[in-house]
Design an enzyme around this catalytic site. Structure first.
Site, PDB file in Angstrom:
ATOM      1  N   ALA A 290       4.483  -2.951  11.089  1.00  0.00           N
ATOM      2  CA  ALA A 290       3.059  -2.758  10.769  1.00  0.00           C
ATOM      3  C   ALA A 290       2.200  -2.967  12.025  1.00  0.00           C
ATOM      4  O   ALA A 290       1.785  -1.988  12.661  1.00  0.00           O
ATOM      5  CB  ALA A 290       2.647  -3.699   9.647  1.00  0.00           C
ATOM      6  N   ARG A 291       1.937  -4.200  12.361  1.00  0.00           N
ATOM      7  CA  ARG A 291       1.127  -4.487  13.545  1.00  0.00           C
ATOM      8  C   ARG A 291       1.530  -5.808  14.174  1.00  0.00           C
ATOM      9  O   ARG A 291       1.836  -6.772  13.458  1.00  0.00           O
ATOM     10  CB  ARG A 291      -0.360  -4.604  13.182  1.00  0.00           C
ATOM     11  CG  ARG A 291      -1.125  -3.309  13.185  1.00  0.00           C
ATOM     12  CD  ARG A 291      -1.265  -2.689  14.588  1.00  0.00           C
ATOM     13  NE  ARG A 291      -1.961  -1.426  14.550  1.00  0.00           N
ATOM     14  CZ  ARG A 291      -1.409  -0.229  14.297  1.00  0.00           C
ATOM     15  NH1 ARG A 291      -0.120  -0.118  14.081  1.00  0.00           N
ATOM     16  NH2 ARG A 291      -2.150   0.871  14.297  1.00  0.00           N
TER      17      ARG A 291
ATOM     18  N   GLU B  22       0.834  -5.552  22.940  1.00  0.00           N
ATOM     19  CA  GLU B  22       1.621  -4.404  23.416  1.00  0.00           C
ATOM     20  C   GLU B  22       0.913  -3.765  24.595  1.00  0.00           C
ATOM     21  O   GLU B  22      -0.318  -3.728  24.619  1.00  0.00           O
ATOM     22  CB  GLU B  22       1.749  -3.363  22.291  1.00  0.00           C
ATOM     23  CG  GLU B  22       2.617  -3.835  21.153  1.00  0.00           C
ATOM     24  CD  GLU B  22       2.631  -2.829  20.000  1.00  0.00           C
ATOM     25  OE1 GLU B  22       2.238  -1.665  20.220  1.00  0.00           O
ATOM     26  OE2 GLU B  22       3.010  -3.221  18.892  1.00  0.00           O
TER      27      GLU B  22
ATOM     28  N   HIS C  29       7.269   0.567  19.210  1.00  0.00           N
ATOM     29  CA  HIS C  29       6.222   1.081  18.319  1.00  0.00           C
ATOM     30  C   HIS C  29       6.425   2.577  18.024  1.00  0.00           C
ATOM     31  O   HIS C  29       5.586   3.418  18.375  1.00  0.00           O
ATOM     32  CB  HIS C  29       4.839   0.834  18.937  1.00  0.00           C
ATOM     33  CG  HIS C  29       3.733   0.859  17.931  1.00  0.00           C
ATOM     34  ND1 HIS C  29       2.626   0.060  18.028  1.00  0.00           N
ATOM     35  CD2 HIS C  29       3.557   1.593  16.802  1.00  0.00           C
ATOM     36  CE1 HIS C  29       1.812   0.302  17.011  1.00  0.00           C
ATOM     37  NE2 HIS C  29       2.355   1.229  16.258  1.00  0.00           N
ATOM     38  N   ILE C  30       7.545   2.867  17.358  1.00  0.00           N
ATOM     39  CA  ILE C  30       7.883   4.277  17.097  1.00  0.00           C
ATOM     40  C   ILE C  30       7.912   4.591  15.594  1.00  0.00           C
ATOM     41  O   ILE C  30       8.539   5.568  15.179  1.00  0.00           O
ATOM     42  CB  ILE C  30       9.246   4.662  17.733  1.00  0.00           C
ATOM     43  CG1 ILE C  30      10.363   3.701  17.273  1.00  0.00           C
ATOM     44  CG2 ILE C  30       9.139   4.686  19.250  1.00  0.00           C
ATOM     45  CD1 ILE C  30      11.762   4.182  17.644  1.00  0.00           C
ATOM     46  N   GLY C  31       7.227   3.779  14.809  1.00  0.00           N
ATOM     47  CA  GLY C  31       7.249   3.962  13.351  1.00  0.00           C
ATOM     48  C   GLY C  31       6.971   5.380  12.892  1.00  0.00           C
ATOM     49  O   GLY C  31       7.613   5.892  11.975  1.00  0.00           O
TER      50      GLY C  31
ATOM     51  N   GLY D 233       0.867  -1.190   0.000  1.00  0.00           N
ATOM     52  CA  GLY D 233       0.000   0.000   0.000  1.00  0.00           C
ATOM     53  C   GLY D 233       0.893   1.226   0.000  1.00  0.00           C
ATOM     54  O   GLY D 233       2.012   1.190  -0.516  1.00  0.00           O
TER      55      GLY D 233
HETATM   56  C1  DGY Z   1      -0.349   3.881  13.067  1.00  0.00           C
HETATM   57  O1  DGY Z   1      -0.524   5.023  12.645  1.00  0.00           O
HETATM   58  O2  DGY Z   1      -1.128   2.967  12.841  1.00  0.00           O
HETATM   59  C2  DGY Z   1       0.851   3.649  13.894  1.00  0.00           C
HETATM   60  O3  DGY Z   1       1.046   2.337  14.200  1.00  0.00           O
HETATM   61  C3  DGY Z   1       0.745   4.472  15.163  1.00  0.00           C
HETATM   62  O4  DGY Z   1       1.910   5.149  15.295  1.00  0.00           O
END
Ligand code: DGY
Length: 381
Positions: free
Chosen positions: A290-291, A320, A338-340, A208
């Site tokens: 991602a997740r 988490e 989780h700092i993406g 995506g």
């Molecule tokens: C999102 O935007 O889904 C991220 O995982 C949160 O930072």
């Protein structure tokens, strides 16, 4: 709320406690006599409309900054989690009980029980692009709008993905720990031997917006890019982006680096489990920004421990923030909290978009990133 807005130009400001011409008690709801009706000039009418928003009560679970709250407080009556530590589901439910709108993070769960306890709630705004924390069907049946923040964090998340990929390929966290522990005795020909990223094959699962931003960066490293999506892109788009479609088994068998960029849903729970890991090269590196839940963490830990695959770089985990402590015993994994999307500019953009969604919804307008159009017709007013 919208009723107040509709009436705001003809009533003598009984709700505008701060208006300088308003001498009535703000609690006085007796009908005004015709003589008391003031026709406001345009500029004051706008001000009246603005202050009418203050009636909307909103809850902010994870404010990005004090400045953002100051701005919000101009428009809404705001309750915010200024301590920063996460609220339990019950605390969230209690605090949300009298609110018109919620500004929440992807870590806050919005489900049936919460929605049943929030009869005034009109809109739930995720400050995140992922929205697996929101039960959309439950929102829609209750006429509650739900929104997210797509498009503003793609490049930042792609950068972080690459940071993880490079860090794991070249064993940076291990080497860094080694330095800090004072163990370096001098240059050797065999310390921290990593893997080449350039000219390797990258397999992207979920091409995506974010996946594409990751793919674009890969071309700078002269990589071959495979992708797997539920729906294959057109040949033209594939050519344009320099990506080649592969079935999942083929991608797993051929890629040197595998990066996940699809949203989580129960259908893709443990998409990468023992069976899929068994198909990867022993030299493969898995990256997940991602997740959590897309990967079976127990199976991954076993595979990393036995060196069934070489390494993993993870920004997200199942359950988490209580991630599996097995990761802590392994050197061949880089783990991040989780700092993406965590840069000043991007977090601000996410918050701004969420506020835009909230403001639109509370003004009776369709929010720009509405997730459940099904709720629009029977939305709460
Ligand atoms: C999102 O935007 O889904 C991220 O995982 C949160 O930072």
């Amino acid at each position: 709320m919208s009723g107040d807005l509709k009436n705001s130009c003809t009533r003598p400001c009984s709700f505008t406690g701060t208006h300088r011409e308003n001498t009535r008690d703000t609690q006085d709801h007796t009908p005004a006599s015709p003589a008391a009706i003031i026709v406001l000039p345009e500029s004051e009418r706008k001000e009246t409309l603005r202050t009418a928003f203050m009636k909307a009560r909103i809850l902010v679970t994870r404010p990005p900054s004090n400045a953002a709250l100051v701005e919000l407080r101009r428009r809404f009556s705001v309750e915010a989690n200024e301590q920063g530590s996460a609220w339990s589901a019950e605390e969230l439910r209690l605090r949300a009980a009298d609110k018109d709108g919620l500004l929440i993070s992807g870590a806050d769960r919005i489900d049936g029980p919460l929605l049943d306890a929030t009869p005034k709630l009109k809109v739930v705004c995720n400050v995140a692009v992922g929205y697996n924390n929101i039960d959309l069907a439950a929102c829609s049946t209750r006429g509650v709008l739900a929104t997210n923040t797509p498009g503003v964090l793609d490049e930042t998340t792609a950068d972080l993905t690459w940071a993880l990929l490079l860090a794991t390929a070249r064993r940076l966290p291990e080497a860094e720990r080694f330095m800090r522990a004072g163990q370096w005795q001098g240059w050797r020909g065999d310390t921290f031997m990593g893997r080449d990223v350039h000219h390797a094959t990258l397999g992207i699962i979920g091409l995506g917006r974010i996946g594409l931003a990751v793919a674009r960066r890969a071309h700078g490293f002269s990589m071959k890019v495979l992708y797997h999506n539920r729906h294959r892109l057109s040949r033209k788009v594939e050519q344009q982006w320099g990506v080649t479609y592969a079935t999942l088994p083929r991608l797993l068998r051929t890629a040197d680096f595998i990066s996940l960029h699809l949203p989580y849903s129960p259908e893709v729970h443990h998409l990468i489990g023992e069976k899929q890991i068994a198909q990867m090269k022993p030299s493969a590196v898995l990256v997940n920004a991602a997740r959590g839940g897309l990967v079976d963490d127990v199976a991954l830990i076993a595979a990393l421990r036995s060196r069934r695959i070489a390494a993993a770089g993870l920004d997200v985990f199942e359950s988490e923030p209580n991630f599996n402590s097995g990761f802590l015993e392994l050197d061949n994994v880089a783990i991040l909290p989780h700092i993406g999307s965590a840069t000043q500019v991007t977090r601000q953009a996410m918050f701004q978009l969420a506020v835009k969604n909230l403001t639109a919804a509370l003004a009776g307008k369709r929010p720009p990133s509405l997730l459940n159009p099904a709720a629009w017709k029977n939305r709460r007013r």
